[in-house]
Design an enzyme around this catalytic site. Structure first.
Site, PDB file in Angstrom:
ATOM      1  N   GLY A  56       0.835  -1.182   0.000  1.00  0.00           N
ATOM      2  CA  GLY A  56       0.000   0.000   0.000  1.00  0.00           C
ATOM      3  C   GLY A  56       0.872   1.235   0.000  1.00  0.00           C
TER       4      GLY A  56
ATOM      5  CD  GLU B  23      -5.758   9.665  -1.919  1.00  0.00           C
ATOM      6  OE1 GLU B  23      -4.843  10.405  -2.293  1.00  0.00           O
ATOM      7  OE2 GLU B  23      -6.406   8.920  -2.677  1.00  0.00           O
TER       8      GLU B  23
END
Lengths: 676, 676
Positions: A140, A427
């Site tokens: 990620g 994010e």
């Protein structure tokens, strides 16, 4: 006061129904309508009213208290609602450009070119439905380690999209679980000769838009229930040598010729990466506004509850609203102030971002444009953690401050907390993002130390650092609570704190490197105690600075100055107080009085603001239909609303369907029974 | 080492499967089996194993990943499971008395007498199902303001239970929503002549046990979905002049003769209230253990994840487990230490409570017994907030530390957080409970000041205060990190801190009173800045003290001393560090070094413990079946387990049932479309 002065026509800002909140509303030091107009502007108020009214009158958006929808039904409803919102078409393209604040959060970053316009048209017609597939099961944060590949085959002029194994399956992709027909898949672009050019985005069709069945070679599915945001179907996908045309590459950052040669408008990978910072920032800036929206709703619920819930009192006969207790004020009012300060910051940062994006769109390659990109990146990377954490903690405090009733799902604090939670993660994980900001500041200091450069940035957020040796000599010299009730006091302290932490971090980092640590190790060792507080203090300072300037500008109506000044001071001093140990440690504070004055000032401001709290909530709270919380309704009829909502639930008075099991097959308890 | 030394037979403590956690397990400084035996004892390990195995082999307790049960189905399952656990009859009455730790949390306070034995027999046979109805829609914390009435009618020898209006409806009552047939209803007892004697408990039948239909005059229903704990049906009830026999009064605290005369074994209301403190404490002590259990599971999940999740590294090729980052260690390891320290405290406080309850049962009315009741009440009232908040914050940190995967419901951090949340609220709101503890300490100081009394308590938790003037002259004199790595350092600092806060609170309270505040106002004004930190610091000191003594006792196996000492030091110093501003403010800390040493010591202990973290988790984690988290399984096969669990979910690869809606009735987007 005449209604025009107070807030224009009452159709736009109607009076609240009379009820238990009247007493606080009457005691407010200002007109809530005037503040609403000042904060939002008439155009935005009208715009919101149009949307809220449309939704309230549409049965598809009806609230159903206690509805126990299955995941599937909930998603269906959510899909139909999204579709309907498209149909409403609240905002025209012209409006978007005229008033960019209105599209806050809906900015779609386009990394393609003219040849992809047809996709965009289909998206707007809802003929296809897209998703953004970057993260994989095992990666990620470290996007450079993404393992999906896109090999170019010049023979057919196609890319071959492939997942090497299940750990490289795309995972967590929003809309991918059930809905999306197309995905923007990030994959390592490789041209013949095994030359790889890093991650690039490709449009890949994953489902047939007519049947929603997966395309050949694509294994696509749903990752399952999440803690919140379950209207959204996050999914996974594995690609088995899926061929897509050469034109599927979204080619803003780099392209491949039909023959298989890689071309890019950027000289090196670093520069290409830099150009993409703007798009990263826009996601983070949107999250700031999403988080603050959640906090706004939670604070509205908790404060209306606190103004109407009575418990204990000076005598056994008289009970007082819990908002009268200094403890309840201290728990909630700083978060009310945070809403105002962070909401202002979020809007102002969005306008900065618009400036940046206009520059990008117009092809501005000036040094200023690059600096602006870096500054906004640094501010967005720290304000997203600040806003999401403040909201996380604030909603939790609101939940607890409403006691048991705050734990009842229909009162909505749970769903706000759950929906806000991923703001801390997506994010960019908050703690990792803060490194971006501390690295930015350390880079500026290194530039100053080695090259004698000045601290200057387009938005001026770092300019004060030029005076850092002088600032470090300053001391806290406020000796009375009365002199402390101003955000200017906190501003001065924050400037000292940022200078102190910047110097300490810089020294600690160099010391680690001198003692043999690699750059990687040194940064990791400095982050907890130095880089992290540095980044947070810097962004808090910026938030405080911008709100301080906002509430002290000449255009503020005189009748609003006192309350706005208090909000600014409360947010600033409350935030600062969490750094009190550092202020002492570095010598800015000394003696018992400094800490006491700071603590007392926070409590004094809470006490000064408590009679304004309900009116301040009236400014930020959406209509009851949107707020959707029985304990937070504008009429303040706490118990009537809660009791009414409970009785409206389905099956509230019915027996459970499994009642016959209650009386059959009674067990015989062995040892316990025999002993009684 | 021989297996008998290490942890008895491997059947009791089987080896873990080989896998990605092996590297950390091999690096541990101690044998996890030895620590498990030392911490739990062989009897408890066997007892747990019996229960876990029984449940794992029973299909009723099968885990179904991603099951999307309706509220009703979930409750049915929960009801059947409760029933089955009764049938298993894991614990005999003899066992309960022999080993009270085993019934931790299941203690049922009986406020009745012999005439109520028949109810208890029926409860154990599950012929009736009870609930505890105290709180009302408009009153929780302030139980004195409860408004349900019980008027005695001598003509029929009955009480008339009545709710004056819906605001006085019993509300939030566990099991009342769908299941309970009988309620212990707290109501104001009034005898003829309108003489009222305060709240008393009455057994009232609310449903027919055969049909589960409500009894005449009782309106009973379900309050709806909560943020968590939805297996439990919390409910409400309104009583319309419901007549119950005189014998329904649970008469331990007071009774009414057939003629209508009130009689009580207690001379006054105050004394009666004091006698009920024990039962309040038992609820709070249970919550401490529930909270710690939640934290245990969360920490186990997050640390196993952190030891197997790799992200970034010293080079682009090599990624390292995220547990290797000081940031991740600092986020998680203090909570691991907190589990050990608070778990020990929770057990030791429970044993103190057993002593108290034995005294009550044997009719002990000595001064020591009364003092013991007060001391336990003070400790329970502050340790419940400490444990529930530490867990709340710890689970949140674990959720974030697992990134997106922590947000996936199947990984269970969400349900742990949601189920823990009410621990902050029920049995007394945390902030309100802390007042009980600060009031206890202030009372002791007043007694000392006015009567020259010594600080002495049966459990000795306040005895150190006798030396408080001397303690207040002490300073922090540790100058190196090496000297700071010991819980004794924190203990000394905590003692100073409690003395400082006690003196400051006492002075501030008196100053408020002298300047005209009533007792009510003065206490409210002092609570945020003084009473609250005082209560927390006092209970933290007690937790630190007990764990420090526990890990330094001679019976600790030599091979465990280092790791236990580090856990004790980490919890103590980490907790203390949150009070660093107060340590500076009061002059215990001075100069830059003190704060730096404390901060560096916390980080150094994290670093020392990171290789032991997996083994420490192995000691506290239940079997995989109970932990039930794909990312937290003992084999450490993070991605295989997660991927496997996702693919096992129902409908994972299926289209949504509403897929036809996707392609029909395409909207035509007006302004947007026309402009593209």
């Amino acid at each position: 006061m005449a209604s025009t002065v107070e807030g224009g026509d009452t159709a736009l800002l109607p009076e609240f129904p009379r009820g238990p909140l009247d007493a606080y509303r009457a005691r407010a030091s200002f007109s809530w309508k005037e503040l609403a107009l000042f904060t939002e502007g008439e155009g935005m108020l009208r715009f919101k009213k149009t949307i809220f009214s449309a939704l309230e009158n549409d049965p598809l958006f009806a609230r159903s208290p206690g509805a126990d929808l299955s995941l599937e039904k909930y998603r269906e409803l959510n899909f139909l609602r999204c579709k309907r919102i498209f149909e409403y078409d609240f905002l025209s393209v012209e409006d978007m450009f005229k008033s960019p604040l209105k599209v806050f959060g809906s900015a779609v970053y386009s990394s393609g070119s003219e040849r992809h316009l047809t996709y965009i048209q289909k998206i707007f017609r809802m003929e296809i439905f897209g998703c953004f597939a970057l993260t994989e099961l095992s990666h990620g944060s470290n996007t450079k380690a993404i393992r999906t590949t896109a090999h170019y085959d010049p023979a057919t002029e196609e890319f071959i999209i492939h997942s090497p194994d299940f750990e490289a399956a795309k995972f967590w992709v929003g809309n991918m679980g059930k809905t999306a027909t197309h995905a923007v898949v990030f994959a390592k672009l490789c041209v013949p000769g095994d030359q790889c050019h890093g991650l690039h985005p490709f449009i890949v069709q994953i489902r047939d838009p007519k049947t929603l069945l997966p395309m050949p070679g694509v294994m696509v599915g749903d990752i399952g229930k999440k803690l919140g945001q379950n209207g959204l179907d996050n999914g996974f996908a594995m690609f088995h040598k899926v061929r897509v045309p050469r034109q599927s590459l979204l080619n803003r950052m780099g392209d491949v010729t039909p023959e298989g040669t890689y071309v890019s408008p950027f000289k090196d990978v670093r520069q290409r990466f830099g150009a993409s910072l703007g798009s990263l920032s826009s996601g983070r800036v949107s999250i700031v506004s999403l988080a603050i929206l959640n906090l706004k709703l939670a604070v509205a619920i908790a404060l209306r509850f606190s103004a109407t819930r009575r418990q204990f009192g000076p005598t056994e006969e008289e009970e007082i609203p819990v908002l009268e207790y200094p403890m309840q004020q201290w728990r909630l009012l700083p978060y009310l102030a945070a809403v105002y300060a962070l909401d202002h910051f979020s809007k102002s940062l969005f306008l900065d971002l618009v400036e940046l994006q206009r520059g990008l769109a117009s092809g501005d390659r000036s040094a200023r444009q690059a600096e602006l990109g870096r500054e906004i990146h640094a501010l967005a990377s720290a304000s997203k953690p600040l806003a999401s954490w403040t909201t996380q903690q604030g909603i939790q405090e609101c939940r607890e401050a409403c006691g048991g009733h705050g734990y009842l799902a229909m009162n909505r604090l749970g769903v706000l907390r759950d929906d806000n939670d991923p703001n801390c993660t997506y994010e960019g994980d908050n703690n990792i993002l803060l490194q971006q900001t501390s690295n930015y500041l350390l880079g500026l200091l290194a530039h100053q130390v080695h090259d004698g450069a000045c601290f200057r940035s387009p938005l001026k957020s770092v300019d004060f650092l030029d005076a850092y040796p002088g600032i470090l000599d300053q001391k806290f010299e406020v000796s009375s609570v009365a002199d402390c009730l101003d955000s200017a006091v906190a501003l001065a302290a924050y400037k000292w704190l940022v200078c102190y932490l910047l110097r300490e971090t810089y020294q600690k980092l160099n010391q680690e490197k001198r003692s043999g640590s690699s750059d990687f190790e040194a940064r990791n060792k400095c982050q907890v105690s130095h880089g992290r507080p540095l980044a947070l203090a810097f962004v808090e300072l910026t938030v405080v600075q911008r709100f301080h300037e906002h509430v002290h500008q000449p255009s503020v109506p005189p009748s609003l100055r006192a309350v706005l000044g208090r909000l600014s001071a409360l947010y600033a001093l409350w935030s600062l107080s969490r750094h009190a140990a550092l202020l002492y440690r570095g010598g800015y504070f000394s003696g018992e009085q400094a800490g006491e004055v700071l603590e007392s000032a926070v409590l004094a401001l809470c006490s000064q603001l408590k009679d304004d709290a309900v009116a301040l909530v009236d400014v930020i709270a959406p209509p009851d239909f949107v707020l959707d919380s029985p304990i937070g309704r504008a009429d303040g009829e706490l118990y009537k609303n809660l009791w009414g909502a409970v009785l409206q639930e389905s099956k509230v008075l019915e027996r459970a369907s499994w009642w016959p099991e209650f009386s059959v097959n009674k067990p015989v308890i062995g040892s316990l029974k025999s002993k009684l």
